[in-house]
Motif scaffolding. Structure first.
Motif, PDB file in Angstrom:
ATOM      1  N   ARG A  18      -0.313  -4.072  13.040  1.00 20.56           N
ATOM      2  CA  ARG A  18      -0.530  -5.476  12.643  1.00 20.56           C
ATOM      3  C   ARG A  18      -1.458  -6.166  13.628  1.00 20.56           C
ATOM      4  N   SER A  19      -1.235  -5.933  14.915  1.00 21.80           N
ATOM      5  CA  SER A  19      -2.071  -6.538  15.949  1.00 21.80           C
ATOM      6  C   SER A  19      -3.509  -6.017  15.869  1.00 21.80           C
ATOM      7  N   ALA A  20      -3.650  -4.718  15.682  1.00 22.75           N
ATOM      8  CA  ALA A  20      -4.984  -4.107  15.634  1.00 22.75           C
ATOM      9  C   ALA A  20      -5.778  -4.565  14.414  1.00 22.75           C
ATOM     10  N   LEU A  21      -5.099  -4.739  13.289  1.00 23.87           N
ATOM     11  CA  LEU A  21      -5.791  -5.093  12.048  1.00 23.87           C
ATOM     12  C   LEU A  21      -5.958  -6.599  11.854  1.00 23.87           C
ATOM     13  N   GLY A  22      -5.147  -7.380  12.549  1.00 29.77           N
ATOM     14  CA  GLY A  22      -5.241  -8.835  12.433  1.00 29.77           C
ATOM     15  C   GLY A  22      -5.122  -9.296  10.988  1.00 29.77           C
ATOM     16  N   PRO A  23      -6.074 -10.112  10.526  1.00 27.63           N
ATOM     17  CA  PRO A  23      -5.976 -10.670   9.183  1.00 27.63           C
ATOM     18  C   PRO A  23      -6.124  -9.623   8.067  1.00 27.63           C
ATOM     19  N   HIS A  24      -6.565  -8.442   8.401  1.00 26.35           N
ATOM     20  CA  HIS A  24      -6.730  -7.388   7.395  1.00 26.35           C
ATOM     21  C   HIS A  24      -5.439  -6.622   7.124  1.00 26.35           C
ATOM     22  N   PHE A  25      -4.395  -6.892   7.918  1.00 24.30           N
ATOM     23  CA  PHE A  25      -3.140  -6.165   7.777  1.00 24.30           C
ATOM     24  C   PHE A  25      -2.553  -6.309   6.375  1.00 24.30           C
ATOM     25  N   VAL A  26      -2.565  -7.522   5.841  1.00 23.27           N
ATOM     26  CA  VAL A  26      -1.982  -7.761   4.514  1.00 23.27           C
ATOM     27  C   VAL A  26      -2.730  -6.950   3.451  1.00 23.27           C
ATOM     28  N   ARG A  27      -4.051  -6.856   3.603  1.00 27.74           N
ATOM     29  CA  ARG A  27      -4.851  -6.068   2.654  1.00 27.74           C
ATOM     30  C   ARG A  27      -4.465  -4.583   2.747  1.00 27.74           C
ATOM     31  N   ILE A  28      -4.281  -4.082   3.965  1.00 32.23           N
ATOM     32  CA  ILE A  28      -3.903  -2.677   4.157  1.00 32.23           C
ATOM     33  C   ILE A  28      -2.516  -2.423   3.562  1.00 32.23           C
ATOM     34  N   LEU A  29      -1.613  -3.371   3.717  1.00 34.54           N
ATOM     35  CA  LEU A  29      -0.285  -3.242   3.113  1.00 34.54           C
ATOM     36  C   LEU A  29      -0.402  -3.188   1.586  1.00 34.54           C
ATOM     37  N   GLY A  30      -1.332  -3.964   1.032  1.00 32.94           N
ATOM     38  CA  GLY A  30      -1.579  -3.917  -0.418  1.00 32.94           C
ATOM     39  C   GLY A  30      -2.099  -2.561  -0.858  1.00 32.94           C
ATOM     40  N   TYR A  31      -2.989  -1.975  -0.059  1.00 33.35           N
ATOM     41  CA  TYR A  31      -3.476  -0.620  -0.369  1.00 33.35           C
ATOM     42  C   TYR A  31      -2.336   0.382  -0.306  1.00 33.35           C
ATOM     43  N   PHE A  32      -1.467   0.225   0.693  1.00 39.05           N
ATOM     44  CA  PHE A  32      -0.317   1.119   0.820  1.00 39.05           C
ATOM     45  C   PHE A  32       0.556   1.036  -0.430  1.00 39.05           C
ATOM     46  N   ARG A  33       0.753  -0.170  -0.933  1.00 42.28           N
ATOM     47  CA  ARG A  33       1.556  -0.361  -2.148  1.00 42.28           C
ATOM     48  C   ARG A  33       0.914   0.401  -3.319  1.00 42.28           C
ATOM     49  N   GLU A  34      -0.364   0.154  -3.564  1.00 43.59           N
ATOM     50  CA  GLU A  34      -1.061   0.787  -4.692  1.00 43.59           C
ATOM     51  C   GLU A  34      -1.137   2.301  -4.520  1.00 43.59           C
ATOM     52  N   ASP A  35      -1.630   2.732  -3.369  1.00 46.43           N
ATOM     53  CA  ASP A  35      -1.788   4.168  -3.119  1.00 46.43           C
ATOM     54  C   ASP A  35      -0.451   4.877  -3.084  1.00 46.43           C
ATOM     55  N   GLY A  36       0.551   4.213  -2.525  1.00 47.45           N
ATOM     56  CA  GLY A  36       1.878   4.823  -2.417  1.00 47.45           C
ATOM     57  C   GLY A  36       2.479   5.108  -3.778  1.00 47.45           C
ATOM     58  N   LYS A  63       1.787  10.390   3.626  1.00 48.55           N
ATOM     59  CA  LYS A  63       2.214  10.615   5.013  1.00 48.55           C
ATOM     60  C   LYS A  63       1.392   9.756   5.967  1.00 48.55           C
ATOM     61  N   GLY A  64       0.086   9.807   5.851  1.00 51.80           N
ATOM     62  CA  GLY A  64      -0.778   9.080   6.763  1.00 51.80           C
ATOM     63  C   GLY A  64      -0.647   7.576   6.650  1.00 51.80           C
ATOM     64  N   GLU A  65      -0.583   7.083   5.433  1.00 53.71           N
ATOM     65  CA  GLU A  65      -0.481   5.638   5.242  1.00 53.71           C
ATOM     66  C   GLU A  65       0.864   5.111   5.720  1.00 53.71           C
ATOM     67  N   ALA A  66       1.931   5.842   5.446  1.00 54.08           N
ATOM     68  CA  ALA A  66       3.261   5.420   5.904  1.00 54.08           C
ATOM     69  C   ALA A  66       3.322   5.426   7.429  1.00 54.08           C
ATOM     70  N   LEU A  67       2.764   6.453   8.031  1.00 56.70           N
ATOM     71  CA  LEU A  67       2.763   6.574   9.491  1.00 56.70           C
ATOM     72  C   LEU A  67       2.027   5.406  10.132  1.00 56.70           C
ATOM     73  N   GLN A  68       0.891   5.027   9.570  1.00 58.79           N
ATOM     74  CA  GLN A  68       0.083   3.924  10.103  1.00 58.79           C
ATOM     75  C   GLN A  68       0.865   2.611  10.121  1.00 58.79           C
ATOM     76  N   LEU A  69       1.752   2.413   9.131  1.00 53.27           N
ATOM     77  CA  LEU A  69       2.491   1.154   9.013  1.00 53.27           C
ATOM     78  C   LEU A  69       3.889   1.222   9.625  1.00 53.27           C
ATOM     79  N   GLY A  70       4.237   2.345  10.236  1.00 55.91           N
ATOM     80  CA  GLY A  70       5.544   2.468  10.870  1.00 55.91           C
ATOM     81  C   GLY A  70       6.637   3.013   9.964  1.00 55.91           C
ATOM     82  N   GLY A  71       6.283   3.447   8.770  1.00 49.20           N
ATOM     83  CA  GLY A  71       7.260   4.015   7.837  1.00 49.20           C
ATOM     84  C   GLY A  71       7.570   5.462   8.209  1.00 49.20           C
ATOM     85  N   MET A  72       8.310   5.627   9.287  1.00 47.06           N
ATOM     86  CA  MET A  72       8.484   6.951   9.877  1.00 47.06           C
ATOM     87  C   MET A  72       9.257   7.916   8.975  1.00 47.06           C
TER      88      MET A  72
END
Length: 137
Positions: A18-36, A63-72
Motif C-alpha cells: 500500500r505504501s509503495a503503490l500510494g494512490p494506485h493501490f486501490v486500482r491494483i486491488l481492483g485488478y486483483f478482484r478481476e484477475d482473481g 499466487k503472485g497477485e495474492a502474495l503482492q497484497l499479503g494474501g499469504m
C-alpha cells in the motif's frame, strides 16, 4: 483483527505494498478482484476437464497477485495447485489429488478479498473517479 484475518492476510506485506503503490493501490486491488475471479474460474474449469496444464498459468497468476497484497494463505494454496499441476503435466497424470484444494479456493479468495476490501475501505472512499483515457501519476 480476528483469527481468520490474521490467518489469511500478512498485514505487513499489505502495508508495504500500500505504501509503495500510494494512490494506485486501490486500482491494483481492483485488478486483483478481476484477475482473481478469472483465475479461480479457469482453475475450476481445468479441474472439471482433468486438465492440469490449464491450471498452471492461472494458479501462477493468482499466487503472485495474492502474495503482492499479503494474501499469504491464498498465495500458498495457488502455489500448491500450480506446482502439483506442473508435476501432473510432467508425469502425464490427472489432477484429482487437487480436488479439495480447488473446491476450497473460491471461498478462500472471496474471504481474502473481503478482508482486503475492509482494510482498504478508507482508501476506496477517498478514491477519485477515473474516466477512460485519464492518465495516472
Amino acid at each position: 483483527m480476528g483469527p481468520v484475518e490474521s490467518e489469511l492476510i500478512d498485514w505487513k506485506v499489505w502495508a508495504d505494498t500500500r505504501s509503495a503503490l500510494g494512490p494506485h493501490f486501490v486500482r491494483i486491488l481492483g485488478y486483483f478482484r478481476e484477475d482473481g475471479y478469472q483465475s479461480v474460474d479457469k482453475i475450476e474449469e481445468a479441474m472439471r476437464a482433468n486438465d492440469p496444464a490449464a491450471m498452471v498459468l492461472a494458479a501462477h497468476k493468482l499466487k503472485g497477485e495474492a502474495l503482492q497484497l499479503g494474501g499469504m494463505k491464498l498465495s500458498i494454496a495457488a502455489e500448491t495447485i500450480e506446482m502439483t499441476a506442473r508435476a501432473c503435466v510432467e508425469h502425464h497424470e490427472t489432477p484429482e489429488e487437487l480436488i479439495e484444494l480447488v473446491v476450497a479456493l473460491r471461498p478462500m479468495f472471496e474471504d481474502t478479498l473481503a478482508i482486503l476490501d475492509r482494510g482498504t475501505s478508507p482508501l476506496v472512499q477517498q478514491r477519485q473517479p477515473t474516466g477512460f483515457g485519464r492518465r495516472f501519476g
